[in-house]
Design an enzyme around this catalytic site. Structure first.
Site, mmCIF file in Angstrom:
data_model
loop_
_atom_site.group_PDB
_atom_site.id
_atom_site.type_symbol
_atom_site.label_atom_id
_atom_site.label_comp_id
_atom_site.label_asym_id
_atom_site.label_seq_id
_atom_site.Cartn_x
_atom_site.Cartn_y
_atom_site.Cartn_z
ATOM 1 N N HIS B 39 0.842 -1.209 0.000
ATOM 2 C CA HIS B 39 0.000 0.000 0.000
ATOM 3 C C HIS B 39 0.871 1.250 0.000
ATOM 4 O O HIS B 39 2.091 1.166 0.063
ATOM 5 C CB HIS B 39 -0.973 -0.009 1.176
ATOM 6 C CG HIS B 39 -0.339 0.040 2.526
ATOM 7 N ND1 HIS B 39 0.300 -1.034 3.083
ATOM 8 C CD2 HIS B 39 -0.244 1.022 3.444
ATOM 9 C CE1 HIS B 39 0.764 -0.705 4.289
ATOM 10 N NE2 HIS B 39 0.449 0.542 4.520
ATOM 11 N N HIS B 41 1.519 3.792 2.050
ATOM 12 C CA HIS B 41 2.186 4.453 3.173
ATOM 13 C C HIS B 41 3.709 4.395 3.017
ATOM 14 O O HIS B 41 4.255 3.406 2.545
ATOM 15 C CB HIS B 41 1.783 3.788 4.489
ATOM 16 C CG HIS B 41 0.456 4.281 4.983
ATOM 17 N ND1 HIS B 41 -0.343 3.542 5.808
ATOM 18 C CD2 HIS B 41 -0.200 5.443 4.757
ATOM 19 C CE1 HIS B 41 -1.445 4.232 6.081
ATOM 20 N NE2 HIS B 41 -1.376 5.387 5.446
ATOM 21 N N ASP B 43 6.151 3.961 5.024
ATOM 22 C CA ASP B 43 6.942 2.895 5.639
ATOM 23 C C ASP B 43 6.840 1.609 4.822
ATOM 24 O O ASP B 43 7.461 0.606 5.163
ATOM 25 C CB ASP B 43 6.555 2.671 7.113
ATOM 26 C CG ASP B 43 5.095 2.293 7.297
ATOM 27 O OD1 ASP B 43 4.284 2.680 6.446
ATOM 28 O OD2 ASP B 43 4.768 1.623 8.299
ATOM 29 N N HIS B 44 6.070 1.645 3.740
ATOM 30 C CA HIS B 44 5.966 0.483 2.858
ATOM 31 C C HIS B 44 6.445 0.764 1.436
ATOM 32 O O HIS B 44 6.712 -0.160 0.686
ATOM 33 C CB HIS B 44 4.526 -0.028 2.833
ATOM 34 C CG HIS B 44 4.095 -0.583 4.152
ATOM 35 N ND1 HIS B 44 4.047 -1.924 4.417
ATOM 36 C CD2 HIS B 44 3.761 0.030 5.312
ATOM 37 C CE1 HIS B 44 3.681 -2.117 5.676
ATOM 38 N NE2 HIS B 44 3.498 -0.938 6.241
ATOM 39 N N HIS B 128 -7.511 -1.105 5.592
ATOM 40 C CA HIS B 128 -6.405 -0.221 6.004
ATOM 41 C C HIS B 128 -6.424 1.140 5.315
ATOM 42 O O HIS B 128 -6.714 2.138 5.947
ATOM 43 C CB HIS B 128 -5.070 -0.922 5.833
ATOM 44 C CG HIS B 128 -3.906 -0.150 6.379
ATOM 45 N ND1 HIS B 128 -3.799 0.168 7.709
ATOM 46 C CD2 HIS B 128 -2.814 0.385 5.780
ATOM 47 C CE1 HIS B 128 -2.695 0.864 7.905
ATOM 48 N NE2 HIS B 128 -2.082 1.021 6.758
ATOM 49 N N ASP B 149 -0.237 -4.050 5.747
ATOM 50 C CA ASP B 149 -1.074 -3.615 6.873
ATOM 51 C C ASP B 149 -2.524 -3.902 6.502
ATOM 52 O O ASP B 149 -2.912 -3.703 5.352
ATOM 53 C CB ASP B 149 -0.902 -2.115 7.108
ATOM 54 C CG ASP B 149 0.487 -1.796 7.643
ATOM 55 O OD1 ASP B 149 1.237 -2.750 7.931
ATOM 56 O OD2 ASP B 149 0.815 -0.607 7.766
ATOM 57 N N GLU B 174 1.295 -8.558 9.696
ATOM 58 C CA GLU B 174 1.669 -7.419 10.549
ATOM 59 C C GLU B 174 1.113 -7.665 11.941
ATOM 60 O O GLU B 174 0.151 -8.435 12.101
ATOM 61 C CB GLU B 174 1.092 -6.117 9.973
ATOM 62 C CG GLU B 174 -0.427 -6.048 9.977
ATOM 63 C CD GLU B 174 -0.952 -4.765 10.612
ATOM 64 O OE1 GLU B 174 -0.284 -4.242 11.529
ATOM 65 O OE2 GLU B 174 -2.034 -4.298 10.204
ATOM 66 N N HIS B 385 6.330 -6.211 11.742
ATOM 67 C CA HIS B 385 5.699 -4.899 11.889
ATOM 68 C C HIS B 385 5.037 -4.766 13.256
ATOM 69 O O HIS B 385 3.858 -4.454 13.376
ATOM 70 C CB HIS B 385 4.650 -4.735 10.772
ATOM 71 C CG HIS B 385 4.266 -3.314 10.467
ATOM 72 N ND1 HIS B 385 3.473 -2.563 11.293
ATOM 73 C CD2 HIS B 385 4.538 -2.519 9.407
ATOM 74 C CE1 HIS B 385 3.278 -1.379 10.754
ATOM 75 N NE2 HIS B 385 3.917 -1.328 9.612
#
EC number: 3.1.27.-
Lengths: 827, 513
Positions: B39, B41, B43-44, B128, B149, B174, B385
């Site tokens: 996705h 975000h 951090d991904h 999410h 996530d 996660e 995670h």
């Protein structure tokens, strides 16, 4: 250390030592360590510890209480290592038995926390930091740490294992350095105890039947030869070379990747010049017995060496050429494609790996794709190097690249069974297509026959026109095409394109036309980028212009200004701007059409003021700046109106990059009016005759509200905008330094309120300049503003507050006790 | 490679993964078949342009269509912050983000995508955020599911994650809320609305620092509905461009939202806000109450920081932080309770306004994670995670309840799983016919012993009769004869004894056959 930090440290150390106090953020401890490293680099660690006893207390506390969190334990180990890097501090910590407690056999290794990788990693990193002096070396040998490091090489954590290997390399080098005698620093031939121990371990590992152990030893040696270039490395190689050679006799060869890395590392080492004989033997053997995939990297590495023996170069190049030769041979028809049977004599003669390569190529699709992609990338890397083999087999390589592309595209057929299998394997393979196109692009830098050039353009045409080409392949095809067009031989003295590229271009435009209507935005975007490049290079040439204008490409480009995808709109803006600069814009279909009347300038202004995405707006300002530089007709017609309109729109833009580019445009305008900025090292020359008289310019700047725009930008909350505005105003200040207007700032109407605004801004508030300032007021404001000081402040970057150690310590202390729900909620 | 994220807490090399662990000398593309992004975000996906345009990965990147559309917006946002505030020059550029996005192959939900001859992937809905997906990765008969996530309960604009009973060898999940059973989201929403309402009622201003896309839109829907219901007139502002942008994407990907939004979309588009207006810088100085959504979300630069500085001194005002803040940012400082902030030029800003933290992150809680494990029925579970301590609790719970192995490796730690892969073996017709001739009819569900010779040729395994094997391999048959001398003590006549021994041996050899 800063007194404020010194004041905060005891509380922080107490918080760290308290296992009930969780810490907010892993990054805080990392940043804290960074800061301690900076501090200890600048001042004495011993003094630091003596002045801040809380630090030693923290370390002692860690030793005593084993319920410490693994993060704090790891941090403390690293911190202790950082302090002990200085010998006097090492001895100080040794006296208190702190180091033995932390790094010795009875320390964390026996604690439950040792099972956490962070702790093991902290232990290694701590040792790595302290291993800087002879005392540390004794400590490593006596404390049993070296044996622990040996075992950590096989740690399940990648980070721990890698750090352990690096620590061994460092320890070996330090140990040999400490064993060096005399003022020349030469090694006297006797291995120090610690080094002997490491050597013994390496020898044992190299003879092991377990592949991971062999890999570990090879990795340590690779790093050693890569980093240490002292004479002792030659002895090390002499001792280990037979063991390495014996690895090549095993079936299968263990740790082949690492073995290749080691051979290359040794070959590159400047310290091993006299013992290369045995190395070359080992390399030759490796090239013979490694799989084609593994041998390829070794071959490329060898060919990059400036001092590789000719026989080995021939062997190595043979390894690289083999896969392509196999493809060409397997698919050769009678008569074969041009160039395919013209491999230079000698290169492929002794290729023992030939059957092995064929086997690999035909064994499975993944093996075939893997080896072809690797070979093509390696040859691509080799081609531009001065030490590449000579003569460079340009024609056969071109032939091979074309053949591979045709196989992938399905336009090559073969009656042989091997060829048939290759056709089936490679058909539609995107990875190979991309690699082959990249390679083909590199080959454009060489001379070639007309016949081959024709072949290349034919295959590129196939790719550009084929509906099966994936967007990524198409993008590569465009890049390669551009490289071939740019390098196409031209008739001396004539800038026009050669006959071959011209023929190609004529056929290209209908293809581009089709591609501009592609449903895939990636394709539309790549075509527009390509078109911009094409017209940048050949926009002035008659044949090119004719071919382009005969197509619908200019019209479609203009239509794409309305594309739903913002990336495409931005590329369309750049392409349309470029075409218009060259007088290649679409002819209006019907003059009554509102868009046609509005013209490109109007359309671009509309995008600038209404587009919801930043990319197209940024592209518009870039095009406008180029137009201004080049004196585009639409701009030259009424430059003042143009500048005023653009700046007015840009000043309202929410994207700071658009605002920065607006300032860039304003600067180009100023340079055109006032001349180039003065260079401090240049002999003062009289101002260029074209520059307009300064009072006149100032009048026009006020009319255009350029001053207003620049001063507003000085108040911008985004740093780059303020920085650019500062640069622009400094240029203006410099240019107007000799200008009249001797009145004091306060005496001029408007200037006082301007000053007030600027003061408010200094106080962190927002404000606006009075709307209708006169040139004199502006000039006074310019002179009275400390632009130099502001520039220095802005250059600092505005995050110095965030990065300061006080801020870090305060944040860490503030977090203690207030942690609740907040911690887990990352995104 | 599953996801390619970044750590926003660092400004140096540590913010991106150390890709040299994949290879130090080779080309990354030779070591990876593909990259899958779950996705948008950061951090991904935050390291993706760095990985593909600066480190040199040149292979395919897979993500869903909404992720492909929204990813560049967030990457741009982050790039601008890095270049603006930090003044970093060595950072990926806009062009690099675009070039990276051009390498993306967008996938549909439940579409099986063949990466190469051996590897296939399939996306499942993860909740999410818009476009978030879980991926099943399959090679032969072995498979892994990576959740990214996910959220097992539907929220205002998204549905709940779902996966079929795919029984993977490994489920990588996660575990952000590994020990938590989250209080109902309704409660948190009510709390949020109450706080905003109370503040504007007493004439205060509310600042909500957010990132461009994602949670901001959820909060907008929440406020919009509340304002409508309560007939409130206090203005709500949002940085211009963002609402339009969000509206555009949510309309474009309406199928990714929850059932309610999809159903009501024709009558009324939830993302066309009546009460939320575009913000202008000058509005910040207007008297009276208002609510402002401004970027960036950590109060470390730009518009949100500028407004915060203006409003911080008034105790009637409120700032609501809906997300994570990196150490060193103003957001982090005020959340940790600091009330005197040193700003640029040694000025001290006294924070009198109220500071609230509201968590709206949409992760599965412990119950949700257990639910997903139950749905997918994996052979092994791997937790990522999350925090080690919390994971440990969940690990035990999963092992107890589902009787499967559960792992929680630290970063960089290798886990080796034993699997029993199925290897297809072809059986020759001759051998099958011979078996049939013995009168035993094949039964599909009953295991059956079959004797033959296993031949491996061109990576294929075949079971054939020994005669056929010899023929195919061009080998001659060898017979080994064993003899031995045995002393028998029998009182019978020699011939009679010999006959008895012979018939005994014959019967045993028949039995053996």
């Amino acid at each position: 250390m800063d007194p404020e930090c010194s004041r905060l440290l005891p509380a922080l150390c107490a918080a760290l030592a308290d296992p009930r106090q969780p810490l907010a953020d892993d990054t805080c401890l990392e940043k804290l360590l960074d800061w301690f490293k900076t501090v200890t680099e600048a001042e004495s660690s011993l003094l630091l510890l003596q002045e801040n006893p809380a630090l030693v207390e923290l370390l002692s506390h860690v030793l005593k209480s084993q319920d410490m969190s693994s993060r704090v334990l790891s941090f403390s180990l690293r911190l202790a290592g950082t302090f002990a890097a200085q010998e006097d501090c090492f001895l100080y910590l040794q006296q208190g038995e702190l180091l033995l407690g932390l790094f010795g056999e009875g320390g964390p290794q026996c604690w439950a926390a040792w099972s956490v990788p962070t702790v093991r990693s902290g232990w290694i990193q701590g040792l790595r930091s302290l291993a800087q002096h002879p005392c540390a070396l004794h400590f490593l040998a006596d404390s049993g740490a070296v044996d622990t490091i040996f075992s950590l090489q096989g740690d399940p954590s990648l980070f721990v294992a890698s750090a352990a290997s690096q620590l061994l390399v460092h320890t070996l080098a330090l140990s040999m350095q400490a064993g060096a005698t005399g003022c020349s620093g030469l090694w006297d031939g006797v291995w120090p105890a610690c080094a002997q121990k490491i050597m013994g371990h390496l020898e044992e590992s190299l003879q092991s039947t377990a592949a991971p152990q062999v890999t570990q030893a090879l990795n340590v040696l690779t790093s050693t030869f890569g980093r240490c270039h002292s004479p002792w490395t030659e002895t090390l190689w002499g001792q280990l070379c037979p063991l390495v050679a014996r690895l090549l006799e095993r079936t299968p060869i263990p740790a082949a990747h690492s073995l290749v890395d080691l051979l290359l590392s040794v070959a590159r080492s400047p310290a091993l010049s006299s013992s290369h004989g045995r190395l070359w033997e080992a390399v030759a053997q490796a090239l013979r017995c490694l799989s084609p995939m593994q041998a390829g990297s070794l071959a490329l590495g060898m060919l990059k060496l400036p001092h590789c023996p000719q026989a080995l170069r021939v062997q190595a190049f043979g390894v690289l050429l083999q896969p392509l030769a196999c493809v060409v041979k397997a698919t050769a028809q009678a008569p074969g494609p041009p160039g395919c049977s013209m491999w230079p004599p000698g290169w492929l003669d002794g290729a023992e790996g030939s059957s092995l390569t064929v086997d690999t190529l035909l064994s499975s699709k993944s093996a075939c794709v893997g080896i072809l992609c690797q070979t093509l990338a390696q040859l691509e890397e080799l081609q531009p190097l001065p030490q590449r083999p000579a003569p460079w087999p340009q024609e056969p390589l071109l032939g091979a690249a074309v053949t591979i592309l045709r196989l992938c595209h399905g336009s090559a057929t073969s009656s042989s069974s091997g060829g048939g299998r290759l056709c089936a394997t490679l058909a539609g393979c995107v990875r190979v297509q991309r690699a082959a196109l990249d390679f083909l692009g590199t080959l454009s830098q060489e001379t070639r026959s007309q016949e081959l050039e024709k072949e290349v353009f034919a295959v590129l045409s196939e790719y550009l026109g084929s509906p099966d080409s994936s967007p990524t392949v198409l993008k590569k095809a465009f890049q390669t095409t551009l490289r071939w067009l740019l390098s196409s031989p031209r008739t001396p003295g004539c800038p026009d394109l050669g006959p071959q590229p011209l023929l190609f271009l004529r056929e290209l435009f209908p293809v581009l036309q089709k591609r501009l209507c592609s449903p895939s935005w990636e394709v539309r975007d790549s075509v527009l980028e390509f078109l911009t490049q094409l017209s940048r290079h050949w926009g002035g040439q008659a044949d090119f212009r004719r071919a382009l204008l005969a197509s619908e490409v200019p019209t479609l480009t203009q239509q794409l200004l309305q594309d739903p995808e913002s990336y495409v709109r931005a590329s369309a803006v750049a392409a349309a701007g470029q075409l218009s600069s060259r007088g290649l814009q679409a002819a209006p279909d019907s003059p009554e059409h509102p868009q046609a009347q509005q013209g490109l300038l109007g359309e671009l202004l509309c995008i600038l003021s209404t587009d919801s995405e930043g990319f197209p707006r940024r592209a518009v300002v870039q095009v406008f700046t180029e137009w201004l530089r080049d004196g585009h007709a639409d701009v030259a017609r009424d430059t003042e109106w143009f500048i005023a309109t653009v700046l007015q729109v840009v000043s309202q833009d929410l994207d700071w990059e658009v605002r920065v580019q607006g300032l860039e445009l304003a600067q180009v305008f100023l340079v055109q009016r006032l001349g180039q900025p003065r260079c401090p090292y240049m002999v003062a020359l009289p101002e260029a005759a074209s520059a307009t008289p300064i009072p006149e310019v100032l009048q026009s700047l006020c009319r255009l509200r350029l001053f207003d725009f620049a001063f507003r930008a000085l108040l911008d909350c985004d740093r780059p905008v303020a920085q650019k505005a500062c640069e622009l105003l400094l240029f203006l200040k410099d240019k107007t330094a000799m200008c009249g207007g001797l009145q004091e700032a306060g005496d001029i109407p408007g200037s006082a309120s301007g000053q007030v605004t600027l003061q408010r801004w200094r106080a962190g508030e927002q404000g606006q300049l009075p709307g209708d300032l006169q040139p004199e007021a502006m000039l006074a404001l310019l002179r009275s503003t400390d632009l130099e000081g502001l520039q220095a402040r802005l250059a600092q970057s505005s995050d110095h507050m965030e990065k300061s150690p006080q801020s870090l310590l305060q944040d860490m202390l503030a977090t203690v006790g207030v942690l609740g729900e907040n911690e887990a909620d990352c995104y | 490679m599953l996801d390619c994220g970044m750590h926003m807490g660092f400004n140096d090399d540590r913010r991106f993964p150390d890709f040299s662990y994949i290879t130090q000398n080779g080309r990354l593309t030779d070591f990876l078949d593909c990259v899958i992004i779950s996705h948008f975000h950061l951090d991904h996906c935050g390291a993706l342009p760095y990985f593909s345009e600066m480190v040199g990965y040149d292979g395919p990147i897979y993500m869903t269509h909404p992720t492909q559309a929204i990813c560049p917006i967030l990457l741009e946002d982050y790039r601008k912050i890095a270049v603006d505030k930090k003044g970093e020059a060595n950072f990926f550029t806009s062009q690099m983000i675009k070039d990276c996005m051009k390498k993306v192959v967008a996938v549909h939900l439940h579409q099986t995508v063949q990466v190469d001859d051996e590897l296939e992937i399939k996306a499942y809905y993860a909740g999410h955020v818009l476009g978030a997906a879980m991926f099943q990765i399959k090679v032969g008969s072995e498979s892994v599911v990576y959740t990214g996530d996910y959220n097992m309960t539907p929220d205002r604009h998204l549905g709940a994650a779902w996966i079929d009973r795919c029984r993977p060898n490994l489920l990588i999940t996660e575990s952000t809320y590994a020990t938590t059973i989250r209080d109902s989201k309704r409660c948190r929403e009510r709390d949020f609305l109450k706080k905003v309402h109370e503040t504007v009622e007493r004439g205060g201003k509310v600042l909500i620092p957010v990132f461009a896309l994602g949670r901001a839109q959820e909060l907008c829907i929440l406020l919009e509905t509340f304002w409508e219901r309560m007939n409130l007139k206090v203005p709500i502002y949002f940085s211009t461009g963002l609402t339009e942008k969000a509206n555009h994407y949510y309309k474009l990907f309406i199928t990714w939202t929850n059932q309610k939004i999809r159903k009501t979309f024709v009558q009324r588009n939830m993302f066309e806000f009546k009460h939320i207006k575009a913000f202008d810088r000058a509005f910040a100085d207007n008297p009276g109450p208002m609510v402002v959504f401004a970027t960036p979300g950590m109060l470390h630069a730009g518009q949100s920081l500028q407004i915060f500085r203006k409003w911080a001194g008034n105790e009637k005002n409120m700032v609501i932080m809906p997300g994570y803040c990196v150490q060193g940012t103003v957001g982090h400082k005020i959340l940790s309770g600091q009330r005197k902030l040193e700003m640029e030029g040694r000025q001290v800003l006294e924070v009198k306004m109220q500071v609230e933290y509201m968590s709206f992150s949409a992760h599965a809680d412990a119950k949700g994670i257990m639910q997903l494990v139950g749905q997918a029925e994996p052979e092994n579970v791997l937790l990522v995670h999350g925090e080690a301590k919390k994971m440990e609790f969940l690990r035990q719970k999963i092992e107890q309840e589902f009787r499967v192995s559960c792992y929680m490796p630290a970063n960089g730690e290798t886990v080796t799983l034993p699997t029993s892969p199925n290897i297809p073996v072809g059986i020759s017709l001759g051998l099958l016919k011979r078996e049939m001739a013995q009168g035993l009819l094949p039964e599909t569900k009953k295991p059956r012993l079959l004797h033959g010779t296993l031949i491996m040729k061109d990576s294929n395994l075949r079971l054939v009769s020994s005669e056929q094997a010899l023929k195919e391999l061009g080998l001659a048959e060898h017979q080994l004869r064993f003899t031995c001398r045995v002393h028998l003590q029998d009182t019978r006549k020699e011939q009679e004894t010999a006959l008895r021994v012979y018939s005994h041996l014959k019967s045993t050899s028949l039995m053996a056959r």
